[in-house]
Design a protein around this motif. Structure first.
Motif, short mmCIF file in Angstrom:
data_model
loop_
_atom_site.label_atom_id
_atom_site.label_comp_id
_atom_site.label_asym_id
_atom_site.label_seq_id
_atom_site.Cartn_x
_atom_site.Cartn_y
_atom_site.Cartn_z
N VAL A 1 31.71 44.99 30.54
CA VAL A 1 32.70 46.06 30.33
C VAL A 1 33.73 46.05 31.46
CG1 VAL A 1 33.04 48.55 30.18
CG2 VAL A 1 31.09 47.48 29.03
N VAL A 2 33.25 45.97 32.70
CA VAL A 2 34.15 45.99 33.84
C VAL A 2 35.05 44.78 33.85
CG1 VAL A 2 34.25 45.87 36.37
CG2 VAL A 2 32.59 47.37 35.27
N ARG A 3 34.46 43.58 33.67
CA ARG A 3 35.26 42.36 33.74
C ARG A 3 36.29 42.30 32.61
NH1 ARG A 3 34.68 37.73 36.88
NH2 ARG A 3 36.53 36.44 36.55
N THR A 4 35.88 42.69 31.40
CA THR A 4 36.80 42.67 30.27
C THR A 4 37.95 43.65 30.49
OG1 THR A 4 35.01 42.08 28.74
CG2 THR A 4 37.04 42.97 27.78
N THR A 5 37.64 44.83 31.00
CA THR A 5 38.67 45.83 31.27
C THR A 5 39.67 45.33 32.30
OG1 THR A 5 37.12 47.64 30.77
CG2 THR A 5 39.11 48.20 32.03
N ILE A 6 39.16 44.71 33.36
CA ILE A 6 40.03 44.17 34.41
C ILE A 6 40.94 43.08 33.84
CG2 ILE A 6 40.10 42.83 36.54
CD1 ILE A 6 37.54 44.26 37.40
N GLU A 7 40.33 42.11 33.14
CA GLU A 7 41.10 40.97 32.64
C GLU A 7 42.14 41.38 31.61
OE1 GLU A 7 40.93 37.97 33.82
OE2 GLU A 7 39.14 38.16 35.07
N VAL A 8 41.79 42.28 30.71
CA VAL A 8 42.75 42.74 29.69
C VAL A 8 43.89 43.51 30.35
CG1 VAL A 8 43.07 44.28 27.72
CG2 VAL A 8 41.08 42.77 27.80
N SER A 9 43.57 44.35 31.33
CA SER A 9 44.60 45.12 32.04
C SER A 9 45.55 44.20 32.80
CB SER A 9 43.94 46.11 33.01
OG SER A 9 43.10 47.00 32.34
N VAL A 10 44.98 43.22 33.47
CA VAL A 10 45.79 42.25 34.22
C VAL A 10 46.66 41.43 33.27
CG1 VAL A 10 45.64 40.11 35.55
CG2 VAL A 10 44.25 42.07 36.20
#
Length: 220
Positions: free
Chosen positions: A166-175
């Motif tokens: 969840v954390v990694r996906t949120t970071i990557e999508v936001s970036v």
């Protein structure tokens, strides 16, 4: 012994400290970072879009009028400042992350054959994401620190007890979204990376935790 992160498994190669020079941990650290570098190189060769953080670097470079390299450097510095409230510490893996991955990224793009058909390019992108995620999971199990961007993921997971995926996906999508808004290039490979890399890392950590290599039963 250093305090280990609960969501990252403890293995036979886990180091006793962030800066210890033990053969099991160093050998696994080098091997896994090589895998990450090769994975990033294969993804780049697919020519279906770069990783989200590179997209952000492109966007910032366009808006700031300087090179992508400098943009990437500034981003790394800014991300590491975010480590402070998360109480993260640098380790030998933080330094090796930059050197080893960059070297094998360049080596892969220089030596590996370039795919030409769309299906081959898609296979390259898929393999690149898998190698990147698997290598990331394995080097984190050395417990010798993380690269700037991986450290942000680790810090958020540790602080708020959120799932890696969840954390990694949120970071990557936001970036990815921010980079695109700033003018960076987004491709199928970029979206594939953003949406799947977190799950690859989490599943790999889970498989490691259930393997005979585990020393303590720690949930992912």
């Amino acid at each position: 012994m250093q305090q280990k992160l609960k969501f990252i498994p403890h293995t036979k190669w886990t180091a006793t400290s962030l800066w210890s020079l033990e053969y099991p941990s160093l050998s696994m650290l080098f091997f896994s970072l090589i895998i990450v570098g090769i994975g990033e190189g294969v993804l780049l060769l697919s020519n279906l879009g770069s990783a989200p953080w590179t997209t952000l670097s492109q966007g910032i470079a366009i808006q700031g009028g300087f090179s992508v390299g400098w943009a990437s450097f500034f981003i790394s510095c800014a991300v590491m400042l975010a480590w402070l409230p998360l109480r993260l510490k640098m380790g030998i893996a933080t330094l090796l992350n930059v050197v080893v991955i960059a070297f094998f990224l360049g080596l892969t793009t220089s030596c590996a054959p370039v795919p030409h058909t769309l299906i081959c390019r898609f296979i390259y992108a898929l393999i690149g994401v898998l190698l990147f995620g698997i290598g990331t999971a394995f080097y984190l199990t050395c417990h010798q620190g993380a690269g700037p961007r991986d450290g942000l993921m680790v810090g958020l997971c540790q602080r708020f007890h959120w799932k890696v995926a969840v954390v990694r996906t949120t970071i990557e999508v936001s970036v990815c979204l921010l980079g695109w808004l700033l003018g960076g290039v987004v491709g199928i490979g970029t979206l594939l990376f953003a949406l799947s890399i977190g799950w690859v890392v989490q599943v790999t950590l889970l498989l490691i935790a259930r393997s005979p290599f585990i020393l303590e039963d720690k949930p992912v």
